[in-house]
Motif scaffolding. Structure first.
Motif, PDB file in Angstrom:
ATOM      1  N   VAL A 125       0.857  -1.190   0.000  1.00  0.00           N
ATOM      2  CA  VAL A 125       0.000   0.000   0.000  1.00  0.00           C
ATOM      3  C   VAL A 125       0.896   1.244   0.000  1.00  0.00           C
ATOM      4  CG1 VAL A 125      -1.732   1.305   1.307  1.00  0.00           C
ATOM      5  CG2 VAL A 125      -1.819  -1.202   1.247  1.00  0.00           C
ATOM      6  N   ASN A 126       0.520   2.233  -0.810  1.00  0.00           N
ATOM      7  CA  ASN A 126       1.210   3.530  -0.781  1.00  0.00           C
ATOM      8  C   ASN A 126       0.781   4.244   0.502  1.00  0.00           C
ATOM      9  OD1 ASN A 126       2.342   6.041  -1.198  1.00  0.00           O
ATOM     10  ND2 ASN A 126       0.956   6.594  -2.873  1.00  0.00           N
ATOM     11  N   ALA A 127       1.541   4.056   1.575  1.00  0.00           N
ATOM     12  CA  ALA A 127       1.125   4.525   2.905  1.00  0.00           C
ATOM     13  C   ALA A 127       0.966   6.037   2.966  1.00  0.00           C
ATOM     14  CB  ALA A 127       2.136   4.057   3.954  1.00  0.00           C
ATOM     15  N   GLY A 129       0.259   8.151   0.528  1.00  0.00           N
ATOM     16  CA  GLY A 129      -0.948   8.547  -0.202  1.00  0.00           C
ATOM     17  C   GLY A 129      -2.203   8.177   0.570  1.00  0.00           C
ATOM     18  N   PHE A 130      -2.241   6.978   1.115  1.00  0.00           N
ATOM     19  CA  PHE A 130      -3.417   6.491   1.830  1.00  0.00           C
ATOM     20  C   PHE A 130      -3.690   7.310   3.093  1.00  0.00           C
ATOM     21  CE2 PHE A 130      -5.219   3.632   5.091  1.00  0.00           C
ATOM     22  CZ  PHE A 130      -6.454   3.392   4.496  1.00  0.00           C
ATOM     23  N   LEU A 131      -2.618   7.749   3.771  1.00  0.00           N
ATOM     24  CA  LEU A 131      -2.802   8.456   5.044  1.00  0.00           C
ATOM     25  C   LEU A 131      -2.977   9.965   4.886  1.00  0.00           C
ATOM     26  CD1 LEU A 131      -0.159   6.577   7.219  1.00  0.00           C
ATOM     27  CD2 LEU A 131      -2.641   6.349   7.316  1.00  0.00           C
ATOM     28  N   ILE A 132      -2.323  10.547   3.869  1.00  0.00           N
ATOM     29  CA  ILE A 132      -2.323  12.016   3.777  1.00  0.00           C
ATOM     30  C   ILE A 132      -3.278  12.554   2.700  1.00  0.00           C
ATOM     31  CG2 ILE A 132      -0.849  14.040   3.377  1.00  0.00           C
ATOM     32  CD1 ILE A 132       1.503  12.386   4.469  1.00  0.00           C
ATOM     33  N   LEU A 133      -3.356  11.879   1.536  1.00  0.00           N
ATOM     34  CA  LEU A 133      -4.193  12.418   0.445  1.00  0.00           C
ATOM     35  C   LEU A 133      -5.668  12.599   0.836  1.00  0.00           C
ATOM     36  CD1 LEU A 133      -4.254  13.436  -2.447  1.00  0.00           C
ATOM     37  CD2 LEU A 133      -4.635  11.087  -3.209  1.00  0.00           C
ATOM     38  N   PRO A 134      -6.323  11.621   1.484  1.00  0.00           N
ATOM     39  CA  PRO A 134      -7.726  11.853   1.874  1.00  0.00           C
ATOM     40  C   PRO A 134      -7.896  13.036   2.833  1.00  0.00           C
ATOM     41  CG  PRO A 134      -7.186   9.529   2.014  1.00  0.00           C
ATOM     42  CD  PRO A 134      -5.900  10.248   1.797  1.00  0.00           C
ATOM     43  N   LYS A 135      -6.917  13.236   3.723  1.00  0.00           N
ATOM     44  CA  LYS A 135      -6.967  14.381   4.646  1.00  0.00           C
ATOM     45  C   LYS A 135      -6.831  15.688   3.881  1.00  0.00           C
ATOM     46  CE  LYS A 135      -5.118  12.046   8.777  1.00  0.00           C
ATOM     47  NZ  LYS A 135      -5.433  10.681   8.355  1.00  0.00           N
TER      48      LYS A 135
END
Length: 246
Positions: A125-127, A129-135
């Motif tokens: 998983v692109n961690a 991207g997954f953690l920061i992009l939605p925010k």
């Protein structure tokens, strides 16, 4: 040199954040969740601060413009301009940097020190991207809504203090609020808010993502995120004001 080190690492992280998502539906669900976390849960503090801010600005303006040569409606006009152009977008963004930014950095930092991010990366998983992009997406959507709400509530606070005290007649306040209104001022405030939302989320995400150590370092990352976000908000406030208003 330390500045360039952080700048380079920040830009590399930004490149990773904007990579194509592995599964778009998971990101969409996460964005909705973050809209609630970052936006709706900040509603209470925005409402309280905006109303009192508008009331205080009105009283202070009335106190400092008490001159027979100045029309009374100038107080309403000055209050509207101060709230729309500066207080709502900048002050509320600084408050959100403290509330939302520290929460983001702590959340991501805790995931880093407990090796949850390492687990995500091992699973492919692109961690970042997954953690920061939605925010980031959630803040860009929700922050302008909060700021526009803050403008209305700030002006309402001024109206309420005019109604409840003898600072100035309410009719003069309303006339001043409507006097020579320029919709471009709202556009200017929204542009600033979007830039501030990007700064808050990416800087806080950066400090959280590169946290090393334990609980003490998580707290340190959270503090660094708030301080750095606040400095860049003030800096970009100056730059955007120069570019968009002069």
């Amino acid at each position: 040199m330390k500045f360039f080190y952080h700048l380079g690492r920040y830009l590399i992280l930004m490149g990773q954040i904007f990579k194509k998502p592995e599964k778009a539906s998971i990101y969409r669900r996460q964005i909705i969740l973050e809209m609630d976390n970052l936006g709706l849960q900040s509603l209470g503090i925005v409402v309280i601060i905006s109303i009192f801010m508008g009331a205080v600005v009105t009283i202070q303006t009335a106190f400092n413009t008490d001159h027979p040569m100045l029309p009374r409606y100038a107080i309403g006009f000055a209050t509207r301009q101060a709230i729309i152009l500066e207080f709502a977008p900048t002050i509320i963004s600084l408050i959100l940097a403290g509330k939302v930014g520290s929460r983001m950095a702590s959340e991501i930092g805790t995931m880093r020190v407990t090796e949850q991010i390492d687990a995500l990366e091992i699973m492919g998983v692109n961690a970042s991207g997954f953690l920061i992009l939605p925010k980031l997406v959630a803040a860009v959507i929700m922050n302008p809504i909060l700021i526009i709400l803050s403008m209305f509530l700030g002006i309402f606070g001024g109206w309420a203090v005019s109604l409840l005290t003898d600072v100035m007649p309410v009719s003069n306040y309303i006339y001043g609020i409507l006097y020579e209104f320029a919709p471009y001022d709202i556009f200017y405030a929204v542009i600033k808010t979007i830039v501030f939302a990007i700064l808050i989320t990416t800087i806080s995400g950066y400090y959280g993502f590169y946290t090393k150590g334990g609980a003490f370092e998580v707290g340190q990352s959270s503090t660094n995120a708030v301080v750095t976000s606040s400095i860049f908000i003030i800096l970009f406030n100056l730059i955007l004001t120069q570019l968009l208003l002069v």
